[in-house]
Scaffold this motif. Structure first.
Motif, short mmCIF file in Angstrom:
data_model
loop_
_atom_site.label_atom_id
_atom_site.label_comp_id
_atom_site.label_asym_id
_atom_site.label_seq_id
_atom_site.Cartn_x
_atom_site.Cartn_y
_atom_site.Cartn_z
N LYS A 1 0.85 -1.18 0.00
CA LYS A 1 0.00 0.00 0.00
C LYS A 1 0.89 1.24 0.00
N GLU A 2 0.59 2.20 -0.87
CA GLU A 2 1.39 3.42 -0.94
C GLU A 2 0.50 4.62 -0.65
N ASP A 3 0.77 5.27 0.48
CA ASP A 3 0.05 6.46 0.89
C ASP A 3 0.92 7.18 1.92
N TYR A 4 1.57 8.25 1.54
CA TYR A 4 2.53 8.95 2.39
C TYR A 4 3.66 8.02 2.81
N ASP B 1 6.57 -0.41 7.52
CA ASP B 1 6.29 0.86 6.86
C ASP B 1 7.56 1.68 6.71
N SER C 1 7.78 5.68 5.98
CA SER C 1 6.97 6.87 5.79
C SER C 1 7.77 7.99 5.13
N GLU D 1 3.96 0.74 2.54
CA GLU D 1 3.61 -0.21 3.61
C GLU D 1 3.51 -1.60 3.00
N ASP E 1 -7.26 -5.09 5.41
CA ASP E 1 -7.73 -4.65 4.10
C ASP E 1 -9.14 -5.13 3.79
N ASP F 1 -11.16 -2.47 2.06
CA ASP F 1 -10.60 -1.84 0.88
C ASP F 1 -10.68 -2.69 -0.38
#
Length: 83
Positions: A9-12, A34, A36, A15, A75, A78
């Motif tokens: 997962k890529e968000d800021y 993670d 960050s 992960e 998840d 999602d």
């Protein structure tokens, strides 16, 4: 039921999430690593209950680690395969 599941997962940051013995909404063990985009101070949290047996969360600078035993699959809200 899956024996092992992995997704990224890529968000800021990035992960990497690993799940062992995953059912539709629950899992035996979930572990994530993670990296960050934003640094944070050292942080350690250990919790019990709230739809899991035990949860360990650790952050230091840009690295994070999280592990959960007998909890909801992270998840499950999602991914379309779980609907």
């Amino acid at each position: 039921m899956k024996l092992i599941d992995y997704y990224k997962k890529e968000d800021y940051g990035v992960e990497h999430i690993f799940t062992l013995l995953k059912a539709k909404r629950r899992s035996f063990i979930q572990v994530s690593f993670d990296w960050s985009d934003y640094p944070a101070g050292p942080y350690l949290q250990i919790s019990f209950g709230n739809n899991r047996l035990i949860d360990i969360l650790f952050w230091c600078w840009k690295f994070g680690f999280s592990a959960e035993l007998f909890g909801f699959t992270w998840d499950s809200w999602d991914r379309k395969e779980n609907v």
